[in-house]
Design a protein around this motif. Sequence first.
Motif, PDB file in Angstrom:
ATOM      1  N   VAL A  51       0.299  -1.190  -0.034  1.00  0.00           N
ATOM      2  CA  VAL A  51      -0.253   0.257   0.112  1.00  0.00           C
ATOM      3  C   VAL A  51       1.076   1.275   0.245  1.00  0.00           C
ATOM      4  O   VAL A  51       2.157   1.303   0.845  1.00  0.00           O
ATOM      5  CB  VAL A  51      -1.166  -0.211   1.260  1.00  0.00           C
ATOM      6  N   PHE A  52       0.647   2.319  -0.844  1.00  0.00           N
ATOM      7  CA  PHE A  52       0.942   3.356  -0.590  1.00  0.00           C
ATOM      8  C   PHE A  52       0.276   4.727  -0.452  1.00  0.00           C
ATOM      9  O   PHE A  52      -1.094   4.719  -1.590  1.00  0.00           O
ATOM     10  CB  PHE A  52       2.317   3.856  -1.581  1.00  0.00           C
ATOM     11  N   ASP A  66      -3.363   4.715  -2.002  1.00  0.00           N
ATOM     12  CA  ASP A  66      -4.411   5.239  -0.633  1.00  0.00           C
ATOM     13  C   ASP A  66      -4.950   6.409  -1.665  1.00  0.00           C
ATOM     14  O   ASP A  66      -3.836   7.752  -0.892  1.00  0.00           O
ATOM     15  CB  ASP A  66      -4.026   4.792  -0.038  1.00  0.00           C
ATOM     16  N   GLY A  85      -6.156   5.871   4.051  1.00  0.00           N
ATOM     17  CA  GLY A  85      -5.601   5.667   5.707  1.00  0.00           C
ATOM     18  C   GLY A  85      -4.481   3.926   5.187  1.00  0.00           C
ATOM     19  O   GLY A  85      -5.175   3.735   4.933  1.00  0.00           O
ATOM     20  N   HIS A 106       8.901   1.106   0.522  1.00  0.00           N
ATOM     21  CA  HIS A 106      10.285   1.222   0.752  1.00  0.00           C
ATOM     22  C   HIS A 106      10.947   0.395   1.304  1.00  0.00           C
ATOM     23  O   HIS A 106      11.639   0.769   1.978  1.00  0.00           O
ATOM     24  CB  HIS A 106      10.319   2.967   1.073  1.00  0.00           C
ATOM     25  N   TRP A 148      -3.294   5.184  10.639  1.00  0.00           N
ATOM     26  CA  TRP A 148      -2.161   4.646  11.141  1.00  0.00           C
ATOM     27  C   TRP A 148      -1.749   4.335  12.564  1.00  0.00           C
ATOM     28  O   TRP A 148      -2.247   5.624  13.804  1.00  0.00           O
ATOM     29  CB  TRP A 148      -1.536   6.088  10.324  1.00  0.00           C
ATOM     30  N   TYR A 207       4.024  12.850   5.170  1.00  0.00           N
ATOM     31  CA  TYR A 207       1.976  12.933   5.167  1.00  0.00           C
ATOM     32  C   TYR A 207       1.589  13.775   5.811  1.00  0.00           C
ATOM     33  O   TYR A 207       1.997  13.086   7.328  1.00  0.00           O
ATOM     34  CB  TYR A 207       1.389  12.044   4.354  1.00  0.00           C
TER      35      TYR A 207
HETATM   36  N1  UDP Z   1       0.321   4.691   3.889  1.00  0.00           N
HETATM   37  C1  UDP Z   1      -0.684   4.867   3.167  1.00  0.00           C
HETATM   38  N2  UDP Z   1      -1.848   5.623   3.468  1.00  0.00           N
HETATM   39  C2  UDP Z   1      -1.466   6.682   4.770  1.00  0.00           C
HETATM   40  C3  UDP Z   1      -0.941   6.532   5.039  1.00  0.00           C
HETATM   41  C4  UDP Z   1       0.684   5.601   4.408  1.00  0.00           C
HETATM   42  O1  UDP Z   1      -0.794   3.490   1.924  1.00  0.00           O
HETATM   43  O2  UDP Z   1      -2.655   6.575   4.673  1.00  0.00           O
HETATM   44  C5  UDP Z   1       1.483   3.656   3.165  1.00  0.00           C
HETATM   45  C6  UDP Z   1       2.871   4.280   3.200  1.00  0.00           C
HETATM   46  O3  UDP Z   1       2.877   4.601   1.748  1.00  0.00           O
HETATM   47  C7  UDP Z   1       3.500   2.700   3.257  1.00  0.00           C
HETATM   48  C8  UDP Z   1       2.808   2.355   4.282  1.00  0.00           C
HETATM   49  O4  UDP Z   1       1.668   2.527   4.157  1.00  0.00           O
HETATM   50  O5  UDP Z   1       3.970   2.347   2.062  1.00  0.00           O
HETATM   51  C9  UDP Z   1       3.416   2.615   5.722  1.00  0.00           C
HETATM   52  O6  UDP Z   1       3.569   3.927   6.420  1.00  0.00           O
HETATM   53  P1  UDP Z   1       5.107   4.586   6.801  1.00  0.00           P
HETATM   54  O7  UDP Z   1       5.721   3.697   5.923  1.00  0.00           O
HETATM   55  O8  UDP Z   1       4.786   5.866   7.109  1.00  0.00           O
HETATM   56  O9  UDP Z   1       4.913   4.216   8.257  1.00  0.00           O
HETATM   57  P2  UDP Z   1       5.918   3.177   9.275  1.00  0.00           P
HETATM   58  O10 UDP Z   1       7.204   3.369   8.819  1.00  0.00           O
HETATM   59  O11 UDP Z   1       6.738   5.237   9.513  1.00  0.00           O
HETATM   60  O12 UDP Z   1       5.690   3.355  10.268  1.00  0.00           O
END
Ligand code: UDP
Length: 582
Positions: free
Chosen positions: A141-142, A174, A206, A229, A336, A372
């Motif tokens: 998801v992204f 997303d 989200g 990533h 999140w 974001y």
């Molecule tokens: N993401 C999403 N929607 C959102 C926030 C995040 O699809 O509203 C995606 C984001 O692109 C990533 C994944 O969810 O691929 C996890 O988010 P993030 O890497 O920011 O979280 P962290 O690694 O900091 O916990």
Amino acid sequence: MNIIQLRRSRLLRLLTVLLLVACVLFFANRNPVANAVNSQNDHIKTNSLQAKKLSVFTPDKMGNFEPPVEAPRSGPGEGGKPHVLLPDQRNEASQSISEFGMNMVVSDEISLSRTISDTRTPECKHWSYPDDLPKASVVIVFHNEGWSTLLRTVQSVIDRSPPQFLEEVLLVDDFSEKAHLKRKLEDFIEKYNGKVRLIRNKEREGLIRTRTRGAEEARGEVVLFLDAHCEVGLNWLPPLLYPIYLDRTTMTVPLIDGIDHENFEYRPVYQGETNFRGIFEWGMLYKENEVPEREAQTRTYNSEPYKAPTHAGGLFAIDRAYFLEIGAYDPGLLVWGGENFELSFKIWQCGGKILWVPCSRVGHVYRGFMPYTFGKLAANKKGSLITINYKRVIEVWFDDKYKEFFYTREPTARFLDMGNITQQLEMKKRLNCKSFAWFMEEVAYDVLDKYPELPANLHWGELRNTAARQCLDTMGHQPPSLMGISHCHGFGNNQLFRLNKAGQLGVGERCVNADSQGVKLVVCRLGSVDGPWEYDETSKTLLHKVLKRCLAVHPQNNHLTLLPCDTANNYHRWEFREIQPK
Ligand code: UDP
Ligand code: MN
């Protein structure tokens, strides 16, 4: 009817009955309730295991899915090495860091199929896995992610997964706004001939709801979630699928390596042979702890999977139908945070298990900050969305005693509106899920060693000095650091203190202490919940029992300090004021 016919029809009836029994058994096995019961019954589990092939460790032979050794390549970032830019790229680079939380200029210069170092423990090369493992949909998801990091995630999955176990890579957008994620992305993935699929949300959901949607739309038997990533490690997939193949109520979690968000160096987060597992503290911050002896002992090899109470969140594999049967993620969780706990408690308490898999490594770019906003999803919400999520999770899964620990550590959470949890509670009942006390005794038994039961708070809120009319403040610094006073601003993280019955003065997960240099914000001593402070309800002075001095504001320079107690002096007088989220 002659005898032969009679026998035949009896035989038919017998066959029909057998078929029916087989069907009932098969469907019982697909039923989450039955599974919850099954997994408490080792006898049934062992029976269903008999038809499965087992993994084998061969110290003198390479495992069956081990890739051939890659020839070293030269080029930016090859071998997982850090990549350094030219001085004149600095501006562009820092712009991309503020836009994406990572250096996209560096990433763009690195090959999408770069080589990385093998961070696994050497034993991992010698495991062979069954050839009939389930197929996975890798769901990514992204939201507004950078181009090359997203596509390197995809490419690494394609490059390092045995194709027979990879159903597809499913990208779920997303509701991104960035132009490179529109048509250009659709065109690019055509080269994967259908192996990479893209679907898009019609509005921002989200990451939590987007992952659930990914699971609903996926075609593989197993769904395997990755952030957008990542770079998957050598032979990462079979070790994650194998425990699910043995028992479909298992969630598997790879060990996460770090990819530096500035130079993209790929490096292990965990060194040596010590294994770690996910736990939590009572404010629901995610923590890790060495695998306790009680769990480590259950295995023959250190490279074997081990049980873990929880996981960091982003990366894991689970049987798709099982995930949906247990309600996927609670749809009431916002954007999140906390979803890792929700899923973990649900899995464990309702009869499943979580295994961390040391032979499966996935690199993840830890960003410096979240690039974001939560957008409309956060509108009309009082207080932090993440704390609201935590409240929902603990109200569903914790027993009363443990709920109190959360509210002691996070006092404002009592005022937050978590929405309706009736459906979650009904599901918990329907699936016959066990208590949190059971989970703490049988699974998360190391949590209380690190984060003991919390004594109740005597007071909490902002702590205001009567003479200076200012509030104790962490000044936004990381521990260890000197604290100060500033204008009282009510809700927020820097001025919200709690004093417990054992004399601990805390703010968030940190503690307040003092030494000859002054009053300090420090990391609380792990495994302890007490502290040096004593509040006098009459004089409103706050005594440091070890230094035998009182917290005070210096009348001359208005600085925070410790002075010999003077109960009649307003500069030594502090009052707690409880504050509610705005
Ligand atoms: N993401 C999403 N929607 C959102 C926030 C995040 O699809 O509203 C995606 C984001 O692109 C990533 C994944 O969810 O691929 C996890 O988010 P993030 O890497 O920011 O979280 P962290 O690694 O900091 O916990
Ligand atoms: Mn991430």
